[in-house]
Design a protein around this motif. Sequence first.
Motif, PDB file in Angstrom:
ATOM      1  N   GLY A 288       5.626   1.778  15.201  1.00 32.30           N
ATOM      2  CA  GLY A 288       4.952   2.550  14.169  1.00 32.30           C
ATOM      3  C   GLY A 288       5.599   3.898  13.974  1.00 32.30           C
ATOM      4  N   ILE A 289       4.904   4.761  13.253  1.00 33.49           N
ATOM      5  CA  ILE A 289       5.418   6.096  12.967  1.00 33.49           C
ATOM      6  C   ILE A 289       4.276   7.108  12.995  1.00 33.49           C
ATOM      7  N   SER A 290       4.624   8.363  13.122  1.00 33.67           N
ATOM      8  CA  SER A 290       3.668   9.436  12.868  1.00 33.67           C
ATOM      9  C   SER A 290       4.117  10.144  11.598  1.00 33.67           C
ATOM     10  N   ALA A 291       3.133  10.575  10.797  1.00 35.83           N
ATOM     11  CA  ALA A 291       3.443  11.223   9.521  1.00 35.83           C
ATOM     12  C   ALA A 291       2.406  12.286   9.225  1.00 35.83           C
ATOM     13  N   LYS A 292       2.823  13.263   8.430  1.00 34.31           N
ATOM     14  CA  LYS A 292       1.940  14.374   8.067  1.00 34.31           C
ATOM     15  C   LYS A 292       1.590  14.300   6.589  1.00 34.31           C
ATOM     16  N   ASN A 293       0.317  14.347   6.285  1.00 36.50           N
ATOM     17  CA  ASN A 293      -0.125  14.396   4.908  1.00 36.50           C
ATOM     18  C   ASN A 293       0.191  15.781   4.341  1.00 36.50           C
ATOM     19  N   MET A 294       1.026  15.832   3.311  1.00 36.90           N
ATOM     20  CA  MET A 294       1.498  17.098   2.780  1.00 36.90           C
ATOM     21  C   MET A 294       0.406  17.879   2.050  1.00 36.90           C
ATOM     22  N   LYS A 295      -0.672  17.222   1.674  1.00 41.48           N
ATOM     23  CA  LYS A 295      -1.774  17.905   0.987  1.00 41.48           C
ATOM     24  C   LYS A 295      -2.807  18.456   1.959  1.00 41.48           C
ATOM     25  N   THR A 296      -3.151  17.654   2.984  1.00 42.85           N
ATOM     26  CA  THR A 296      -4.225  18.058   3.904  1.00 42.85           C
ATOM     27  C   THR A 296      -3.700  18.662   5.195  1.00 42.85           C
ATOM     28  N   GLY A 297      -2.410  18.382   5.508  1.00 39.03           N
ATOM     29  CA  GLY A 297      -1.850  18.859   6.771  1.00 39.03           C
ATOM     30  C   GLY A 297      -2.190  17.969   7.951  1.00 39.03           C
ATOM     31  N   GLN A 298      -2.937  16.903   7.730  1.00 40.55           N
ATOM     32  CA  GLN A 298      -3.340  16.013   8.816  1.00 40.55           C
ATOM     33  C   GLN A 298      -2.174  15.152   9.273  1.00 40.55           C
ATOM     34  N   ILE A 299      -2.032  15.057  10.599  1.00 40.97           N
ATOM     35  CA  ILE A 299      -1.016  14.196  11.189  1.00 40.97           C
ATOM     36  C   ILE A 299      -1.683  12.915  11.661  1.00 40.97           C
ATOM     37  N   SER A 300      -1.122  11.778  11.264  1.00 38.38           N
ATOM     38  CA  SER A 300      -1.713  10.496  11.633  1.00 38.38           C
ATOM     39  C   SER A 300      -0.643   9.558  12.172  1.00 38.38           C
ATOM     40  N   GLU A 301      -1.094   8.560  12.903  1.00 39.20           N
ATOM     41  CA  GLU A 301      -0.220   7.513  13.404  1.00 39.20           C
ATOM     42  C   GLU A 301      -0.493   6.226  12.638  1.00 39.20           C
TER      43      GLU A 301
ATOM     44  N   GLN B  19       0.861  -1.189   0.000  1.00 32.47           N
ATOM     45  CA  GLN B  19       0.000   0.000   0.000  1.00 32.47           C
ATOM     46  C   GLN B  19       0.895   1.235   0.000  1.00 32.47           C
ATOM     47  N   ILE B  20       0.787   2.026  -1.042  1.00 34.19           N
ATOM     48  CA  ILE B  20       1.673   3.180  -1.191  1.00 34.19           C
ATOM     49  C   ILE B  20       0.944   4.444  -0.769  1.00 34.19           C
ATOM     50  N   GLN B  21       1.539   5.156   0.181  1.00 30.68           N
ATOM     51  CA  GLN B  21       0.992   6.433   0.628  1.00 30.68           C
ATOM     52  C   GLN B  21       2.018   7.515   0.316  1.00 30.68           C
ATOM     53  N   ASP B  22       1.770   8.248  -0.762  1.00 22.87           N
ATOM     54  CA  ASP B  22       2.688   9.323  -1.133  1.00 22.87           C
ATOM     55  C   ASP B  22       2.257  10.633  -0.484  1.00 22.87           C
ATOM     56  N   ASN B  23       3.064  11.658  -0.670  1.00 23.33           N
ATOM     57  CA  ASN B  23       2.814  12.973  -0.042  1.00 23.33           C
ATOM     58  C   ASN B  23       2.691  12.867   1.479  1.00 23.33           C
ATOM     59  N   MET B  24       3.394  11.900   2.054  1.00 23.17           N
ATOM     60  CA  MET B  24       3.363  11.685   3.511  1.00 23.17           C
ATOM     61  C   MET B  24       4.750  11.949   4.085  1.00 23.17           C
ATOM     62  N   ASN B  25       4.857  12.967   4.911  1.00 29.40           N
ATOM     63  CA  ASN B  25       6.135  13.364   5.487  1.00 29.40           C
ATOM     64  C   ASN B  25       6.323  12.709   6.860  1.00 29.40           C
ATOM     65  N   PHE B  26       7.307  11.831   6.964  1.00 27.78           N
ATOM     66  CA  PHE B  26       7.606  11.185   8.240  1.00 27.78           C
ATOM     67  C   PHE B  26       7.953  12.220   9.303  1.00 27.78           C
ATOM     68  N   ARG B  27       7.435  12.009  10.507  1.00 27.39           N
ATOM     69  CA  ARG B  27       7.715  12.936  11.613  1.00 27.39           C
ATOM     70  C   ARG B  27       8.529  12.282  12.724  1.00 27.39           C
ATOM     71  N   ALA B  28       8.093  11.116  13.196  1.00 29.62           N
ATOM     72  CA  ALA B  28       8.790  10.498  14.328  1.00 29.62           C
ATOM     73  C   ALA B  28       8.421   9.019  14.431  1.00 29.62           C
ATOM     74  N   PRO B  29       9.334   8.220  14.975  1.00 34.09           N
ATOM     75  CA  PRO B  29       8.981   6.833  15.266  1.00 34.09           C
ATOM     76  C   PRO B  29       8.131   6.766  16.531  1.00 34.09           C
ATOM     77  N   ILE B  30       7.268   5.785  16.605  1.00 35.73           N
ATOM     78  CA  ILE B  30       6.501   5.522  17.832  1.00 35.73           C
ATOM     79  C   ILE B  30       7.202   4.380  18.548  1.00 35.73           C
ATOM     80  N   ILE B  31       7.661   4.658  19.754  1.00 33.54           N
ATOM     81  CA  ILE B  31       8.436   3.669  20.506  1.00 33.54           C
ATOM     82  C   ILE B  31       7.712   3.345  21.810  1.00 33.54           C
ATOM     83  N   GLU B  32       7.465   2.079  22.027  1.00 38.57           N
ATOM     84  CA  GLU B  32       6.830   1.606  23.251  1.00 38.57           C
ATOM     85  C   GLU B  32       7.589   0.380  23.773  1.00 38.57           C
ATOM     86  N   LYS B  33       7.921   0.415  25.049  1.00 37.09           N
ATOM     87  CA  LYS B  33       8.628  -0.700  25.686  1.00 37.09           C
ATOM     88  C   LYS B  33       9.892  -1.086  24.896  1.00 37.09           C
TER      89      LYS B  33
END
Length: 454
Positions: A135-148, A116-130
């Motif tokens: 996972g990661i958090s990323a920002k959609n460069m078109k909508t500005g939405q930040i998702s995990e 599954q290819i998600q383009d226009n997605m700017n990586f922000r940070a890794p999600i680290i637990e234990k």
Amino acid sequence: MEKFDAIVVGAGTAGCIAAKTIAESGLKVCLIEKSSREHVGEKICGDAIGEHHLTFLGLEKPTSGELEAKIDGMKIYSPDENTVFTVADEDFKGYILNRPLFGKWLLKKADEKGAQIQDNMNFRAPIIEKSTVVGISAKNMKTGQISELRSKVVIDATGYFGMIRKQLPNAFGIDQKIDNEDVEACYREIRQLKNESEDTRYCEIYLSQTSSPGGYTWIFPKGGARVNVGIGALMRKTGYPNPKDQLYSTAFKKPLFKDSTVITGGAWFDPVRRPLDNMVGNGIAIIGDAASLVNPIHGGGIGPSMLSGHFAGKQIIDALNKGEPTKEALWGYNKTYMDTYGKKQGALDIFKIFLLSCSDDDLNYGMNQKLMTEDDLLKASMGDDFHLNITETAKRIFKGIRRVGFLNKLHLTVTMMRELRAHYDTYPTTPNGFEPWRDQTVQLIAQARKKFIE
């Protein structure tokens, strides 16, 4: 929240091969890319790849313009250009790529296998637990939405800047920073020549500590009277010249470039050193330029990047099929890469340090007198064992012109390259025993720097 088996960050050559490899096993893969699909593959580089890499990876030759020129080998010029070594071998036969088309071809391979290819997605940070990357958090460069985005394993394929690697805690045991002394600043242009060059079968490399200290100038044919021409200079602590200025004041003075025009140009950075000593942690693998998987001598990184994506992908499949992608379960990627290409890069790190210590006069003399033959140079550039062609006559000449120190450095280089290759053969099969191995590696590289350039 959608969860994946693997998230690959970066749709370059390494990332696309990793995504393709994992997806074709039936696992659920997400490939994150900052650029839009139409701009995938638009990277500034030398655009060369060995044919043997495509063969090893089981990839057919693309036929829609991705391969622009067939190459039979390399011509390496001494600083005074009086001596030319022609290096023709299976490992140096290959192609000059249309990089954007090749990048899109690889992306299509991953897409066709189900990634599954998600383009226009700017990586922000890794999600680290234990102490595990989940996972990661990323920002959609078109909508500005930040998702995990969550996954069992994350792959850092973000290139030289290593965006995930730099944010990992020290406890992961993965180097976060690459020293500037192991990085080349490069500038490259694609030029349209007035006339096709006489010989388009060979890539040309020009050695000169004056114009390209710690690096070289290259002229690679692309067909249609076009060339990929550039220069790289090591970012040493004592300063380094602006590569664009150097290219314009040296290479472009050649008659070949008279009345030529610029099609495109740009700058980038190349990590030219041994691979990261460790490229895995709990839920994380580092591949491609992010793991410093670039030949320290000629700066080629496309082939090694693709290999790393393949090796990491295979190891991740195995780990997920057996259980959790822990550091221990992913360690086989380290071992496989070190046993194949990594030990060559390690030995070439020594050879690079030796070259840094040489003056143009040293290089001219060594090449003019054939102290290193084409075969020696081929083996050296592959990180393989080689023997110097030093006769008694040459020794007397060296003594007469006070070059005994240079001769001794040549001998020492061969010995230290051999020693480092033998050390890489002892790379641990598990994380147990890694710390002593890494300490010894750092010590061997430090010894070379101290003997040659400090």
